[in-house]
Design an enzyme around this catalytic site. Structure first.
Site, short mmCIF file in Angstrom:
data_model
loop_
_atom_site.label_atom_id
_atom_site.label_comp_id
_atom_site.label_asym_id
_atom_site.label_seq_id
_atom_site.Cartn_x
_atom_site.Cartn_y
_atom_site.Cartn_z
N HIS A 266 12.51 -33.30 -18.74
CA HIS A 266 12.87 -33.25 -16.98
C HIS A 266 14.61 -33.98 -17.01
CE1 HIS A 266 14.01 -33.00 -13.09
NE2 HIS A 266 13.00 -34.55 -12.71
N HIS A 308 11.91 -23.21 -17.86
CA HIS A 308 12.72 -23.97 -16.69
C HIS A 308 11.13 -23.49 -16.67
CE1 HIS A 308 12.51 -25.31 -12.76
NE2 HIS A 308 13.84 -25.97 -13.08
N ASP A 365 20.30 -28.14 -17.91
CA ASP A 365 21.48 -28.49 -18.63
C ASP A 365 21.92 -28.62 -19.77
OD1 ASP A 365 17.84 -29.92 -17.60
OD2 ASP A 365 19.90 -31.63 -17.54
C1 SDX Z 1 15.32 -30.04 -15.63
O1 SDX Z 1 11.63 -28.91 -12.50
C2 SDX Z 1 13.05 -28.43 -11.99
O2 SDX Z 1 13.74 -28.06 -11.30
C3 SDX Z 1 13.78 -29.35 -12.78
C4 SDX Z 1 14.97 -29.76 -13.21
C5 SDX Z 1 15.32 -30.36 -11.62
O3 SDX Z 1 16.20 -29.81 -11.14
O4 SDX Z 1 15.11 -30.89 -11.12
O5 SDX Z 1 15.54 -27.74 -13.13
C6 SDX Z 1 15.72 -29.75 -14.29
O6 SDX Z 1 14.24 -30.74 -15.59
C7 SDX Z 1 15.74 -29.07 -16.15
C8 SDX Z 1 14.13 -28.48 -17.18
C9 SDX Z 1 15.24 -29.64 -18.75
N1 SDX Z 1 14.28 -29.30 -19.52
C10 SDX Z 1 14.82 -29.03 -20.76
O7 SDX Z 1 15.36 -28.30 -20.23
C11 SDX Z 1 13.98 -29.32 -21.50
C12 SDX Z 1 13.23 -28.05 -23.14
N2 SDX Z 1 12.63 -27.51 -22.29
C13 SDX Z 1 11.27 -27.48 -22.18
O8 SDX Z 1 10.77 -28.58 -22.91
C14 SDX Z 1 10.54 -26.70 -20.88
O9 SDX Z 1 10.81 -25.40 -20.93
C15 SDX Z 1 10.27 -26.97 -19.65
C16 SDX Z 1 9.50 -28.20 -19.68
C17 SDX Z 1 11.69 -26.93 -18.67
C18 SDX Z 1 8.98 -26.25 -19.01
O10 SDX Z 1 7.90 -25.93 -19.31
P1 SDX Z 1 6.56 -25.26 -18.85
O11 SDX Z 1 6.91 -24.60 -17.54
O12 SDX Z 1 5.56 -26.43 -18.68
O13 SDX Z 1 6.76 -24.04 -20.14
P2 SDX Z 1 6.05 -24.47 -21.23
O14 SDX Z 1 5.87 -25.81 -21.62
O15 SDX Z 1 4.14 -24.14 -21.16
O16 SDX Z 1 5.68 -23.47 -22.30
C19 SDX Z 1 5.99 -21.84 -21.80
C20 SDX Z 1 6.05 -21.15 -23.20
C21 SDX Z 1 5.21 -22.23 -24.54
O17 SDX Z 1 5.28 -21.39 -25.33
P3 SDX Z 1 4.17 -20.15 -25.43
O18 SDX Z 1 2.98 -21.78 -25.67
O19 SDX Z 1 3.30 -19.71 -24.11
O20 SDX Z 1 3.55 -19.81 -26.81
O21 SDX Z 1 7.60 -20.95 -23.77
C22 SDX Z 1 7.92 -22.28 -24.71
C23 SDX Z 1 6.59 -22.80 -24.61
O22 SDX Z 1 6.51 -23.00 -26.65
N3 SDX Z 1 9.12 -22.56 -24.55
C24 SDX Z 1 10.13 -23.32 -25.56
C25 SDX Z 1 11.05 -23.91 -24.94
N4 SDX Z 1 10.09 -24.06 -23.05
C26 SDX Z 1 9.31 -23.51 -23.35
N5 SDX Z 1 10.68 -22.61 -26.61
C27 SDX Z 1 11.38 -23.19 -27.31
N6 SDX Z 1 12.21 -23.76 -26.31
C28 SDX Z 1 12.33 -24.49 -24.96
N7 SDX Z 1 12.57 -24.58 -25.21
#
Ligand code: SDX
Length: 426
Positions: A266, A308, A365
């Protein structure tokens, strides 16, 4: 109540007529409040990916279209024309302030920027190398012990003054956490400066010298803070709502939000993203290798700053921050290699099937950390910056929750997968 319903039947032969609710924008909602009574079934939605936890009039996101509205105003227009304090007023009260309202609000905020002198002692009680987020989460919770005059959550005036105090004092407390970490004196606010100018002075001024806010830095921080001000029911805002739903005081509720924001999935992602970019630059790892690691299911590595839960298109904030980043580096200089690496990573993912298929784009981010670094803000302060900006969003949702006639204590259910009922061996 809705006049439209959706019928659902369950395997046990029962059924339910679920009201269908509509908002101003966004998908229709099935009201499942009667489902268990009618059918004996719960719903199951880990991470609440398709669950509306509340009604809210504050912010709207369209993840497919990359749209972000604060009280109906597009983020791009607020970023171009507004200020952070004007956005605070808009998020709290629902309308843009007229000049008189703006002057009054800014004056109220300015005259609440100081904190009790004991807060200095409180922060000086932390270890010399305490992470600023550890100090922030503790200090915000501790504010409950200083403001006994405004903890009646059922009193709208107490709710409003607590919101104003939190918005006003966050920059002061954030700068105390920073200067404690650096071993430098805590500065007092200067009410002759704007909110963001004051923050740069609190952070970077020293008693021994005059300080003049850098207009380029102030402009960049004003944008960053506007873009981070609110974002619907994200993890930390939902935490504030859940904590507040039990009747917890505003300072304890916001401290819970600070704690949730700290996670690298997050608000901690900006710090994690710059650490990732640093590691790639220092290791000389190729973009191709980095991308391959991010895609490897056996590797826990993820591209920080990508993906996201809601945006399945570009995060509109990332586009605005990317442009500001480019302009800032042109004006101030700074970590251009890191910015160029970020741009190349972004370009590589846009052409990669894994990211395209999963609709993973840079989020807010991805570039913000590069801006903070160009402004000489250290990495362990990045999430503090996010928390300072998001305080208005958290407290606006906390206030809205207390005004919601349908509001009740949050208490999710579960699917129990533990041991079946059994007797104690005697
Ligand atoms: C913020 O919610 C908000 O509004 C948050 C925010 C705000 O203003 O409050 O926007 C701020 O928190 C932005 C997000 C910051 N976090 C990151 O950048 C961390 C990296 N990103 C992730 O960990 C992930 O994308 C999330 C946590 C942001 C979202 O996770 P989800 O929606 O639960 O998605 P998921 O983990 O189920 O992923 C779906 C697929 C998976 O692959 P499969 O299992 O389908 O094969 O996408 C892949 C994940 O492995 N994936 C990624 C990835 N993010 C998702 N693969 C590689 N790199 C990534 N960053």
């Amino acid at each position: 109540m809705s006049d439209r319903t959706s019928s659902i039947s369950t395997p046990n032969g029962k059924s339910s007529e679920l009201p269908v609710l509509s908002g101003t924008h966004g998908p229709d909602v099935l009201d499942v409040r009667g489902l268990y009574k009618d059918t004996g079934h719960f719903t199951y939605d880990p991470g609440y990916a398709t669950t509306a936890s509340c009604k809210s009039a504050i912010t709207f996101i369209d993840g497919d279209e990359g749209v972000l509205l604060y009280r109906g105003y597009p983020i791009e227009q607020l970023a171009e024309h507004s200020t952070y304090l004007e956005v605070c007023y808009l998020l709290m009260y629902g309308e843009l302030p007229n000049p008189q309202q703006s002057e009054e609000f800014n004056s109220i905020i300015s005259h609440h920027t100081m904190v009790h002198e004991n807060i200095r002692d409180f922060i000086n009680g932390f270890r010399y190398d305490a992470h600023p987020m550890a100090m922030l989460v503790g200090t915000i919770g501790a504010l409950s012990s200083f403001y006994h005059d405004s903890l009646d959550i059922n009193n709208p005036l107490h709710r409003e003054i607590s919101a104003q105090r939190l918005i006003a004092k966050m920059p002061t407390i954030a700068s105390y956490c920073y200067n404690h970490y650096r071993g430098l004196p805590f500065m007092y606010p200067d009410n002759s400066l704007s909110y963001v100018e004051n923050f740069t002075r609190l952070m970077f001024a020293v008693p021994a010298e005059e300080f003049e806010p850098n207009p380029v830095a102030v402009k960049a921080l004003e944008l960053i803070m506007i873009l981070h001000a609110d974002h619907e029911q994200n993890a930390s805002t939902s935490t504030v709502r859940l904590a507040g739903s039990s009747g917890a005081n505003p300072f304890a509720s916001i401290a819970a939000g600070v704690a949730s924001l700290w996670g690298p999935a997050h608000g901690g992602a900006n710090e994690a993203c710059v650490n990732m970019l640093d590691a790639i630059v220092n290791s000389g790892e190729t973009i191709e290798k980095t991308i391959a690691r991010a895609k490897d299911k056996n590797d826990p590595f993820r591209l920080m700053g990508f993906g996201h839960r809601v945006y399945k298109n570009f995060d509109p904030r990332a586009k605005l921050i990317q442009k500001m980043c480019h302009d800032l580096l042109n004006e101030l200089g700074g970590d251009t290699p890191m910015f160029e690496l970020a741009r190349k990573l972004e370009e590589a993912t846009l052409a990669d099937e894994y990211f395209i298929e999963r609709r993973l784009y840079p989020n807010v981010d991805f570039y913000s950390g590069i801006i903070f670094r160009a402004l000489n803000i250290p990495m362990n302060m990045f999430t503090v910056m996010f928390a300072m900006s998001r305080t208005v969003g958290w407290i606006s949702h906390w206030m809205e929750m207390h005004e919601d006639p349908e509001g009740r204590i949050g208490r999710p259910r579960q699917i129990y997968t533990g041991a079946a009922k059994r007797d104690y061996p005697v």
